[in-house]
Design a protein around this motif. Structure first.
Motif, PDB file in Angstrom:
ATOM      1  N   UNK A 141      29.694 -26.523  87.634  1.00 38.71           N
ATOM      2  CA  UNK A 141      29.878 -27.005  86.261  1.00 38.71           C
ATOM      3  C   UNK A 141      29.492 -28.466  86.199  1.00 38.71           C
ATOM      4  N   UNK A 142      28.610 -28.780  85.271  1.00 38.58           N
ATOM      5  CA  UNK A 142      28.118 -30.141  85.159  1.00 38.58           C
ATOM      6  C   UNK A 142      29.177 -31.025  84.513  1.00 38.58           C
ATOM      7  N   UNK A 143      29.534 -32.082  85.200  1.00 38.92           N
ATOM      8  CA  UNK A 143      30.573 -32.999  84.732  1.00 38.92           C
ATOM      9  C   UNK A 143      30.041 -34.427  84.817  1.00 38.92           C
ATOM     10  N   UNK A 144      30.267 -35.208  83.775  1.00 35.63           N
ATOM     11  CA  UNK A 144      29.896 -36.625  83.773  1.00 35.63           C
ATOM     12  C   UNK A 144      31.182 -37.441  83.820  1.00 35.63           C
ATOM     13  N   UNK A 145      31.347 -38.203  84.889  1.00 34.47           N
ATOM     14  CA  UNK A 145      32.605 -38.945  85.047  1.00 34.47           C
ATOM     15  C   UNK A 145      32.391 -40.457  85.110  1.00 34.47           C
ATOM     16  N   UNK A 146      31.230 -40.913  84.644  1.00 31.80           N
ATOM     17  CA  UNK A 146      30.979 -42.354  84.649  1.00 31.80           C
ATOM     18  C   UNK A 146      30.074 -42.705  83.480  1.00 31.80           C
ATOM     19  N   UNK A 147      29.884 -44.002  83.275  1.00 33.00           N
ATOM     20  CA  UNK A 147      28.996 -44.464  82.213  1.00 33.00           C
ATOM     21  C   UNK A 147      28.461 -45.838  82.587  1.00 33.00           C
ATOM     22  N   UNK A 148      27.225 -46.121  82.162  1.00 31.16           N
ATOM     23  CA  UNK A 148      26.633 -47.429  82.436  1.00 31.16           C
ATOM     24  C   UNK A 148      25.713 -47.793  81.280  1.00 31.16           C
ATOM     25  N   UNK A 149      25.834 -48.981  80.717  1.00 29.09           N
ATOM     26  CA  UNK A 149      25.025 -49.347  79.545  1.00 29.09           C
ATOM     27  C   UNK A 149      23.598 -49.777  79.880  1.00 29.09           C
ATOM     28  N   UNK A 150      23.340 -50.161  81.136  1.00 32.50           N
ATOM     29  CA  UNK A 150      22.045 -50.716  81.511  1.00 32.50           C
ATOM     30  C   UNK A 150      21.422 -49.890  82.632  1.00 32.50           C
ATOM     31  N   UNK A 151      20.280 -49.270  82.351  1.00 33.59           N
ATOM     32  CA  UNK A 151      19.658 -48.376  83.328  1.00 33.59           C
ATOM     33  C   UNK A 151      18.143 -48.552  83.329  1.00 33.59           C
ATOM     34  N   UNK A 200      25.390 -41.994  66.832  1.00 33.67           N
ATOM     35  CA  UNK A 200      24.410 -43.052  66.618  1.00 33.67           C
ATOM     36  C   UNK A 200      23.713 -43.366  67.943  1.00 33.67           C
ATOM     37  N   UNK A 201      22.385 -43.480  67.884  1.00 28.49           N
ATOM     38  CA  UNK A 201      21.619 -43.767  69.095  1.00 28.49           C
ATOM     39  C   UNK A 201      21.595 -45.274  69.305  1.00 28.49           C
ATOM     40  N   UNK A 202      22.305 -45.719  70.339  1.00 29.95           N
ATOM     41  CA  UNK A 202      22.442 -47.135  70.628  1.00 29.95           C
ATOM     42  C   UNK A 202      21.864 -47.438  72.005  1.00 29.95           C
ATOM     43  N   UNK A 203      20.977 -48.413  72.073  1.00 27.44           N
ATOM     44  CA  UNK A 203      20.344 -48.822  73.320  1.00 27.44           C
ATOM     45  C   UNK A 203      19.009 -49.474  73.011  1.00 27.44           C
ATOM     46  N   UNK A 239      22.287 -51.790  76.895  1.00 22.06           N
ATOM     47  CA  UNK A 239      23.191 -51.583  75.771  1.00 22.06           C
ATOM     48  C   UNK A 239      23.355 -50.146  75.343  1.00 22.06           C
ATOM     49  N   UNK A 240      23.216 -49.210  76.281  1.00 23.88           N
ATOM     50  CA  UNK A 240      23.405 -47.801  75.937  1.00 23.88           C
ATOM     51  C   UNK A 240      24.858 -47.525  75.560  1.00 23.88           C
ATOM     52  N   UNK A 241      25.032 -46.743  74.524  1.00 24.44           N
ATOM     53  CA  UNK A 241      26.380 -46.260  74.220  1.00 24.44           C
ATOM     54  C   UNK A 241      26.752 -45.181  75.229  1.00 24.44           C
TER      55      UNK A 241
END
Length: 284
Positions: A141-151, A200-203, A239-241
């Motif tokens: 099962x695909x799970x996303x457990x992190x986030x990063x605004x700059x990639x 909203x698409x932010x980045x 600046x990714x949401x």
């Protein structure tokens, strides 16, 4: 979303682009494995609704719940085959087809077969001494457990996205083009109706390093040369949401558009590394 990854490594030199070769050979083997029609013909077949080959290769206006995954120009065969959602239930048929393709049918121009190759399910070796053993629990099962605004977002194989009804051939690509394409593919894989990305698409794309890659394949069925070219390179995004980051992460798994069945539209993201004096800080 449920998924699994079947991977194969063969110590043999492949062509620069293996997508067309692999897809064609797998289709031939899969039909051999699954077809129960004495005529071996799909047209008006009584078993169309339950045939894995038909749904993967012949069914019109459908969205295939699989994709090939590889890089261009490798020195040896090293590729993966992802199954998504309900298609994960068909793994035994897929393994049988790949095994037949490699050991009996062959998939090079000269129909070369292979005695030695490694086959993995979710990075676990499943073949040894001519025997295949499946792990008990192979659906993930695909799970996303992190986030990063700059990639940094990389296009590993040609990306084929249309804008104003034309395929993009330069750096005229926007974040919304990529996110909407991934989101629509996700909805299609889950059997849901079309709808716009609900957030909203932010980045901001702060740097583009894009080039167009020519790529073709020969269609034996249509007797024509088909263009599979698209853009490659990378984008630096800041600046990714959280929602935009997550859909890009989904795209890393499922690919971006329709050409993923040939191994195209493979993306990969990396987080920024910020160097400060003598230290390197990993942003997570």
């Amino acid at each position: 979303m449920n998924y699994l990854k079947l991977s194969i490594i063969i110590n043999s030199k492949p062509p620069y682009f293996i997508g067309s070769q692999l897809r064609g050979a797998l289709g031939y083997a899969l039909k051999k494995v699954t077809c129960i029609n004495p005529s071996f013909k799909c047209e008006n077949c009584f078993a169309q609704n339950s045939c894995l080959y038909y749904s993967f290769y012949e069914e019109k206006n459908s969205f295939h719940k699989y994709r090939f995954d590889f890089e261009l120009g490798k020195e040896y065969y090293n590729f993966s085959f992802y199954l998504f959602d309900t298609a994960t239930e068909k793994l035994p048929y897929i393994i049988s087809a790949f095994n037949m393709m490699l050991t009996q049918i062959g998939f090079t121009k000269d129909k070369i077969t292979f005695e030695k190759f490694d086959m993995f399910v979710n990075d676990r070796l499943i073949n040894k001494d001519g025997n295949i053993s499946l792990p008990q629990d192979y659906v993930k099962t695909f799970v996303i457990d992190s986030s990063c605004p700059d990639i940094t977002l990389q296009f590993i194989t040609p990306l084929r996205i249309k804008k104003e009804n034309k395929f993009i051939r330069d750096d005229n690509i926007e974040l919304k083009d990529i996110i909407n394409s991934i989101y629509q593919r996700q909805m299609q894989l889950l059997g849901k109706k079309y709808r716009k990305f609900p957030y909203e698409i932010k980045g901001d794309i702060i740097k583009k390093d894009i080039r167009y890659k020519e790529l073709t394949r020969k269609s034996n069925r249509q007797k024509t040369i088909m263009n599979l070219g698209g853009i490659m390179g990378q984008l630096e995004i800041k600046g990714l949401s959280k929602e935009c980051y997550e859909i890009l992460k989904v795209g890393e798994l499922i690919g971006v558009g329709k050409s993923t069945v040939f191994g195209l539209e493979k993306i990969k993201y990396n987080i920024f590394l910020i160097q400060y004096k003598n230290f390197i800080i990993r942003v997570i």
